[in-house]
Design an enzyme around this catalytic site. Structure first.
Site, mmCIF file in Angstrom:
data_model
loop_
_atom_site.group_PDB
_atom_site.id
_atom_site.type_symbol
_atom_site.label_atom_id
_atom_site.label_comp_id
_atom_site.label_asym_id
_atom_site.label_seq_id
_atom_site.Cartn_x
_atom_site.Cartn_y
_atom_site.Cartn_z
ATOM 1 N N THR A 294 0.852 -1.189 0.000
ATOM 2 C CA THR A 294 0.000 0.000 0.000
ATOM 3 C C THR A 294 0.891 1.244 0.000
ATOM 4 O O THR A 294 2.038 1.183 0.444
ATOM 5 C CB THR A 294 -0.846 -0.060 1.290
ATOM 6 O OG1 THR A 294 -1.769 -1.119 1.150
ATOM 7 C CG2 THR A 294 -1.574 1.222 1.585
ATOM 8 N N ARG B 196 -14.090 -7.088 -0.343
ATOM 9 C CA ARG B 196 -13.396 -6.833 0.926
ATOM 10 C C ARG B 196 -12.836 -5.404 0.950
ATOM 11 O O ARG B 196 -12.231 -4.944 -0.009
ATOM 12 C CB ARG B 196 -12.257 -7.845 1.084
ATOM 13 C CG ARG B 196 -11.402 -7.674 2.341
ATOM 14 C CD ARG B 196 -10.137 -6.902 2.079
ATOM 15 N NE ARG B 196 -9.229 -6.866 3.234
ATOM 16 C CZ ARG B 196 -8.151 -6.089 3.310
ATOM 17 N NH1 ARG B 196 -7.832 -5.294 2.315
ATOM 18 N NH2 ARG B 196 -7.395 -6.099 4.368
ATOM 19 N N ASP C 216 -8.293 -1.474 5.906
ATOM 20 C CA ASP C 216 -8.190 -0.272 6.745
ATOM 21 C C ASP C 216 -8.007 1.014 5.935
ATOM 22 O O ASP C 216 -8.398 2.094 6.381
ATOM 23 C CB ASP C 216 -6.983 -0.407 7.681
ATOM 24 C CG ASP C 216 -5.680 -0.558 6.885
ATOM 25 O OD1 ASP C 216 -5.574 -1.541 6.113
ATOM 26 O OD2 ASP C 216 -4.799 0.310 6.994
HETATM 27 N N1 ASP Z 1 -3.521 -2.311 4.723
HETATM 28 C C1 ASP Z 1 -3.815 -2.783 3.401
HETATM 29 C C2 ASP Z 1 -5.098 -3.566 3.430
HETATM 30 O O1 ASP Z 1 -5.291 -4.344 4.357
HETATM 31 C C3 ASP Z 1 -2.728 -3.611 2.795
HETATM 32 C C4 ASP Z 1 -1.339 -3.020 2.852
HETATM 33 O O2 ASP Z 1 -1.061 -2.140 3.647
HETATM 34 O O3 ASP Z 1 -0.470 -3.433 2.072
HETATM 35 O O4 ASP Z 1 -5.886 -3.461 2.521
#
Ligand code: ASP
Length: 296
Positions: free
Chosen positions: A167, A195, A198
């Site tokens: 992310t 889905r 966060d």
């Molecule tokens: N936090 C992100 C999610 O759960 C994934 C990530 O940070 O790579 O969608």
């Protein structure tokens, strides 16, 4: 006020062979955001510029090159928040937006609501000048190959080259003291369709309050949500220095969940901080005009 900028490209077990590309990507994002801030520009333009660079870079899990979901589609989430007004623009389950941060920004600037999802979010984005794309245009060859391997076998991190994609996030303070935080993601690999993690949830993957600071998180969304990590970090900033507040947030994540993650932040003076309990995190910040990016 001295402008300030911090970015991240995800906290996971970034393999050695991807480390340089992640650090370079973070540096390019810093350059794009800093160009805005150094010229006296707006913090919102700076976070948007930095995030667009990260979304366009397939080494990160945002925009083009995002992880595919269980059905083989890219579904992106993004959010941007204004620390002065506490207003956010958040969009989730986007399948046709090349730069999800632009959809989040359109919601922040033009929508009476703070979060839209799916077709409604895409429709609103298009009506407000954000270009849509074909779903296939978001799929990189590497992620398609990873998804095929998971389909034939089972979903494992090794098929995703150790989750090298992460992310992305940015937090900026401009010379007027305006503070904005932003996060953009393709979510976790092989997630169930629909889905939402966060990243686009206010206070979980992103938060900004000009009275305390701004935060962008990365890691296991289901764990980050449990401790409302971005808002928790901002609360820690009320009493702790930038680095200490970041560390406390990750300690909270570790104490109350089994998931791992990381975050970047700026305190109300623009001092950067970061912490993670994943094997590595890609991040960058600006110190005395020098762009510093690292994968540690
Ligand atoms: N936090 C992100 C999610 O759960 C994934 C990530 O940070 O790579 O969608």
């Amino acid at each position: 006020m001295k402008p300030s900028l911090v970015v991240h490209g995800g906290a996971w077990d970034i393999p050695d062979e991807a480390a340089e590309a992640c650090a370079t990507g973070c540096k390019k994002a810093l350059a794009a955001g800093w160009w805005v801030l150094a010229a006296g520009g707006h913090a919102l333009d700076a976070v948007a510029a930095a995030i667009v660079v990260l979304e366009d870079d397939p080494v990160f899990d945002a925009g083009y090159g995002s992880h595919l979901n269980f059905d083989g589609h890219v579904e992106c989430d993004a959010m941007v928040m204004d620390g002065q007004t506490l207003r956010a623009g958040a969009a989730a389950v986007l399948r046709h937006v090349k730069n999800p941060i632009r959809a989040a920004r359109a919601i922040l600037e033009h929508c009476p609501h703070m979060m839209l999802v799916g077709e409604g979010a895409e429709h609103f984005a298009r009506e407000n000048g954000v270009k849509l794309c074909k779903a296939e245009e978001l799929v990189s060859e590497a992620e398609w190959d990873a998804w095929m391997k998971c389909k034939k076998d089972k979903h494992t991190a090794t098929h995703h080259r150790g989750h090298e994609q992460g992310t992305v996030g940015a937090v900026a303070m401009d010379s007027e003291g305006r503070l904005f935080a932003a996060t953009s993601t393709g979510g976790t690999c092989c997630k169930l369709p629909g889905r939402v993690g966060d990243s686009p949830l206010i206070g979980c993957g992103c938060y900004a309050d000009a009275q305390a600071g701004g935060v962008s998180c990365t890691g296991y969304g289901e764990a980050i949500m449990k401790v409302v990590m971005a808002k928790s970090a901002v609360d820690f900033l009320q009493a702790a220095e930038a680095m200490a507040a970041a560390k406390k947030s990750v300690e909270l994540l570790a104490a109350r969940t089994t998931g791992t993650g990381g975050l970047i932040l700026l305190d109300r003076e623009g001092t950067p901080g970061w912490a993670f309990n994943t094997p590595r995190m890609a991040y960058g910040y600006v110190k005395d005009g020098e762009l510093i990016a690292a994968v540690e």
